[in-house]
Scaffold this motif. Structure first.
Motif, PDB file in Angstrom:
ATOM      1  N   ALA A  92      10.513  28.270 -46.541  1.00 53.27           N
ATOM      2  CA  ALA A  92      10.466  29.668 -46.984  1.00 53.27           C
ATOM      3  C   ALA A  92      10.881  30.606 -45.852  1.00 53.27           C
ATOM      4  CB  ALA A  92       9.049  30.018 -47.441  1.00 53.27           C
ATOM      5  N   PRO A  93      11.533  31.721 -46.189  1.00 58.93           N
ATOM      6  CA  PRO A  93      11.855  32.697 -45.142  1.00 58.93           C
ATOM      7  C   PRO A  93      10.562  33.280 -44.567  1.00 58.93           C
ATOM      8  CG  PRO A  93      12.377  33.587 -47.306  1.00 58.93           C
ATOM      9  CD  PRO A  93      11.950  32.168 -47.507  1.00 58.93           C
ATOM     10  N   MET A  94      10.572  33.517 -43.274  1.00 63.74           N
ATOM     11  CA  MET A  94       9.388  34.019 -42.582  1.00 63.74           C
ATOM     12  C   MET A  94       9.688  35.386 -41.980  1.00 63.74           C
ATOM     13  SD  MET A  94       7.101  31.536 -42.781  1.00 63.74           S
ATOM     14  CE  MET A  94       5.983  31.872 -41.454  1.00 63.74           C
ATOM     15  N   PRO A  95       9.377  36.471 -42.693  1.00 66.11           N
ATOM     16  CA  PRO A  95       9.585  37.794 -42.099  1.00 66.11           C
ATOM     17  C   PRO A  95       8.772  37.910 -40.811  1.00 66.11           C
ATOM     18  CG  PRO A  95       9.124  37.989 -44.438  1.00 66.11           C
ATOM     19  CD  PRO A  95       8.854  36.557 -44.051  1.00 66.11           C
ATOM     20  N   ARG A  96       9.404  38.481 -39.785  1.00 66.63           N
ATOM     21  CA  ARG A  96       8.736  38.682 -38.500  1.00 66.63           C
ATOM     22  C   ARG A  96       8.794  40.159 -38.148  1.00 66.63           C
ATOM     23  NH1 ARG A  96      11.595  34.602 -34.502  1.00 66.63           N
ATOM     24  NH2 ARG A  96      13.212  36.099 -34.909  1.00 66.63           N
ATOM     25  N   HIS A  97       7.982  40.529 -37.214  1.00 62.52           N
ATOM     26  CA  HIS A  97       8.025  41.900 -36.705  1.00 62.52           C
ATOM     27  C   HIS A  97       8.452  41.832 -35.243  1.00 62.52           C
ATOM     28  CE1 HIS A  97       7.187  46.096 -36.135  1.00 62.52           C
ATOM     29  NE2 HIS A  97       6.464  45.793 -35.084  1.00 62.52           N
ATOM     30  N   ALA A  98       9.619  42.403 -34.956  1.00 65.32           N
ATOM     31  CA  ALA A  98      10.121  42.392 -33.579  1.00 65.32           C
ATOM     32  C   ALA A  98       9.420  43.478 -32.778  1.00 65.32           C
ATOM     33  CB  ALA A  98      11.624  42.625 -33.582  1.00 65.32           C
ATOM     34  N   ASN A 104      15.967  39.805 -31.516  1.00 65.71           N
ATOM     35  CA  ASN A 104      16.044  39.241 -32.863  1.00 65.71           C
ATOM     36  C   ASN A 104      14.702  39.428 -33.555  1.00 65.71           C
ATOM     37  OD1 ASN A 104      14.361  37.192 -31.844  1.00 65.71           O
ATOM     38  ND2 ASN A 104      16.103  35.875 -31.376  1.00 65.71           N
ATOM     39  N   GLY A 105      14.648  39.015 -34.815  1.00 62.54           N
ATOM     40  CA  GLY A 105      13.398  39.138 -35.558  1.00 62.54           C
ATOM     41  C   GLY A 105      13.335  40.348 -36.463  1.00 62.54           C
ATOM     42  N   ARG A 106      14.460  41.039 -36.644  1.00 67.80           N
ATOM     43  CA  ARG A 106      14.467  42.236 -37.489  1.00 67.80           C
ATOM     44  C   ARG A 106      15.219  42.055 -38.798  1.00 67.80           C
ATOM     45  NH1 ARG A 106      14.799  43.973 -32.229  1.00 67.80           N
ATOM     46  NH2 ARG A 106      13.229  45.485 -31.622  1.00 67.80           N
ATOM     47  N   GLY A 107      15.807  40.891 -39.008  1.00 72.13           N
ATOM     48  CA  GLY A 107      16.684  40.683 -40.156  1.00 72.13           C
ATOM     49  C   GLY A 107      16.050  40.990 -41.502  1.00 72.13           C
ATOM     50  N   LEU A 108      14.932  40.354 -41.791  1.00 73.42           N
ATOM     51  CA  LEU A 108      14.310  40.583 -43.097  1.00 73.42           C
ATOM     52  C   LEU A 108      13.679  41.964 -43.191  1.00 73.42           C
ATOM     53  CD1 LEU A 108      12.898  37.051 -43.954  1.00 73.42           C
ATOM     54  CD2 LEU A 108      14.938  38.192 -44.870  1.00 73.42           C
ATOM     55  N   GLU A 109      13.297  42.560 -42.066  1.00 75.22           N
ATOM     56  CA  GLU A 109      12.827  43.949 -42.090  1.00 75.22           C
ATOM     57  C   GLU A 109      13.967  44.867 -42.520  1.00 75.22           C
ATOM     58  OE1 GLU A 109      11.115  45.153 -38.369  1.00 75.22           O
ATOM     59  OE2 GLU A 109       9.294  44.007 -38.692  1.00 75.22           O
ATOM     60  N   LEU A 110      15.172  44.607 -42.003  1.00 71.50           N
ATOM     61  CA  LEU A 110      16.335  45.392 -42.422  1.00 71.50           C
ATOM     62  C   LEU A 110      16.613  45.200 -43.904  1.00 71.50           C
ATOM     63  CD1 LEU A 110      18.844  44.944 -39.478  1.00 71.50           C
ATOM     64  CD2 LEU A 110      17.919  47.099 -40.330  1.00 71.50           C
ATOM     65  N   VAL A 111      16.580  43.966 -44.355  1.00 66.58           N
ATOM     66  CA  VAL A 111      16.814  43.695 -45.776  1.00 66.58           C
ATOM     67  C   VAL A 111      15.789  44.449 -46.621  1.00 66.58           C
ATOM     68  CG1 VAL A 111      16.827  41.899 -47.552  1.00 66.58           C
ATOM     69  CG2 VAL A 111      17.937  41.479 -45.344  1.00 66.58           C
ATOM     70  N   ASP A 112      14.527  44.387 -46.216  1.00 61.66           N
ATOM     71  CA  ASP A 112      13.469  45.074 -46.955  1.00 61.66           C
ATOM     72  C   ASP A 112      13.691  46.591 -46.977  1.00 61.66           C
ATOM     73  OD1 ASP A 112      10.939  45.138 -48.372  1.00 61.66           O
ATOM     74  OD2 ASP A 112      10.102  46.003 -46.539  1.00 61.66           O
ATOM     75  N   GLY A 113      14.167  47.137 -45.871  1.00 62.05           N
ATOM     76  CA  GLY A 113      14.361  48.582 -45.791  1.00 62.05           C
ATOM     77  C   GLY A 113      15.607  49.083 -46.493  1.00 62.05           C
ATOM     78  N   LEU A 114      16.638  48.243 -46.596  1.00 60.14           N
ATOM     79  CA  LEU A 114      17.914  48.697 -47.158  1.00 60.14           C
ATOM     80  C   LEU A 114      18.125  48.331 -48.621  1.00 60.14           C
ATOM     81  CD1 LEU A 114      20.278  47.899 -44.155  1.00 60.14           C
ATOM     82  CD2 LEU A 114      19.454  50.148 -44.896  1.00 60.14           C
ATOM     83  N   ALA A 115      17.572  47.222 -49.055  1.00 59.69           N
ATOM     84  CA  ALA A 115      17.778  46.767 -50.426  1.00 59.69           C
ATOM     85  C   ALA A 115      16.787  47.442 -51.370  1.00 59.69           C
ATOM     86  CB  ALA A 115      17.636  45.254 -50.500  1.00 59.69           C
ATOM     87  N   ASP A 116      17.207  47.591 -52.612  1.00 64.68           N
ATOM     88  CA  ASP A 116      16.285  48.097 -53.630  1.00 64.68           C
ATOM     89  C   ASP A 116      15.265  47.029 -54.008  1.00 64.68           C
ATOM     90  OD1 ASP A 116      17.209  50.787 -54.090  1.00 64.68           O
ATOM     91  OD2 ASP A 116      19.028  49.876 -54.903  1.00 64.68           O
ATOM     92  N   ARG A 117      15.715  45.770 -53.990  1.00 63.79           N
ATOM     93  CA  ARG A 117      14.846  44.635 -54.276  1.00 63.79           C
ATOM     94  C   ARG A 117      15.357  43.453 -53.472  1.00 63.79           C
ATOM     95  NH1 ARG A 117      16.129  47.464 -58.227  1.00 63.79           N
ATOM     96  NH2 ARG A 117      18.088  46.394 -58.599  1.00 63.79           N
ATOM     97  N   TRP A 118      14.460  42.556 -53.104  1.00 67.20           N
ATOM     98  CA  TRP A 118      14.878  41.310 -52.473  1.00 67.20           C
ATOM     99  C   TRP A 118      13.798  40.276 -52.678  1.00 67.20           C
ATOM    100  CZ3 TRP A 118      12.878  38.446 -48.316  1.00 67.20           C
ATOM    101  CH2 TRP A 118      11.812  39.031 -47.635  1.00 67.20           C
ATOM    102  N   GLY A 119      14.179  39.040 -52.494  1.00 64.23           N
ATOM    103  CA  GLY A 119      13.214  37.958 -52.625  1.00 64.23           C
ATOM    104  C   GLY A 119      13.892  36.632 -52.355  1.00 64.23           C
ATOM    105  N   TRP A 120      13.196  35.591 -52.678  1.00 65.62           N
ATOM    106  CA  TRP A 120      13.751  34.248 -52.525  1.00 65.62           C
ATOM    107  C   TRP A 120      13.171  33.367 -53.596  1.00 65.62           C
ATOM    108  CZ3 TRP A 120      11.325  29.578 -51.260  1.00 65.62           C
ATOM    109  CH2 TRP A 120       9.970  29.689 -50.978  1.00 65.62           C
ATOM    110  N   GLU A 121      13.883  32.276 -53.863  1.00 65.89           N
ATOM    111  CA  GLU A 121      13.425  31.334 -54.877  1.00 65.89           C
ATOM    112  C   GLU A 121      13.980  29.951 -54.547  1.00 65.89           C
ATOM    113  OE1 GLU A 121      16.819  32.891 -57.981  1.00 65.89           O
ATOM    114  OE2 GLU A 121      14.865  33.847 -57.848  1.00 65.89           O
ATOM    115  N   PRO A 122      13.262  28.909 -54.947  1.00 64.34           N
ATOM    116  CA  PRO A 122      13.783  27.555 -54.745  1.00 64.34           C
ATOM    117  C   PRO A 122      15.098  27.390 -55.508  1.00 64.34           C
ATOM    118  CG  PRO A 122      11.476  27.506 -55.411  1.00 64.34           C
ATOM    119  CD  PRO A 122      11.953  28.912 -55.586  1.00 64.34           C
TER     120      PRO A 122
END
Length: 154
Positions: A92-98, A104-122
């Motif tokens: 599973a993706p592991m959001p981190r706080h830089a 590094n460690g800001r990728g999913l924070e950026l996705v969360d801040g810029l996208a209207d929706r996001w997630g992951w699935e098997p």
């Protein structure tokens, strides 16, 4: 609204991120989203983050998919652009706080801040991480309204 799905296979090499960005820009332009539009710039940043995460953190090949409104389709007033990156890792993706000067460690924070929706699935033996941006436009103008893309819906 008609939707075009396009995809690119990405090797597990950080140099592939640049190739994915170039490929995505050309596909966005073909769908009527010009490279200098804020929407295109935001999508390219999201693609960069998701592809980087896939190739750096999994070491596996990945597939970048984009679901785009068809440039020839009738204007419906609001359209959604979806980006997906599928890889062979079931982890599973592991959001981190830089912190502070971390590089590094800001990728999913950026996705969360810029996208209207996001997630992951098997997906198969791996997973798919996706994000969506709603492209808001009036019926008479195809101007992207940045406030449509800057919400924090996860």
């Amino acid at each position: 609204m008609q939707v075009l799905q396009v995809q690119l296979e990405v090797r597990p090499d950080p140099a592939e991120v640049g190739r994915a960005r170039r490929w995505a820009r050309s596909r966005l332009a073909r769908s009527g989203i010009q490279p200098d539009e804020p929407l295109a710039e935001t999508l390219i940043l999201l693609i960069s983050e998701l592809v980087t995460n896939a190739v750096v953190h999994t070491g596996c090949p990945a597939v970048l998919r984009m679901l785009l409104p068809d440039a020839g389709a009738a204007d419906t007033g609001a359209e959604t652009v979806r980006v997906e990156v599928a890889d062979r890792s079931a982890r599973a993706p592991m959001p981190r706080h830089a912190d502070g000067d971390d590089t590094n460690g800001r990728g999913l924070e950026l996705v969360d801040g810029l996208a209207d929706r996001w997630g992951w699935e098997p997906e198969g033996a791996g997973k798919s991480i996706w994000c969506e941006i709603d492209r808001c436009q009036s019926l008479n103008a195809a101007a992207y309204e940045p406030q449509c893309a800057i919400s924090n819906g996860a």
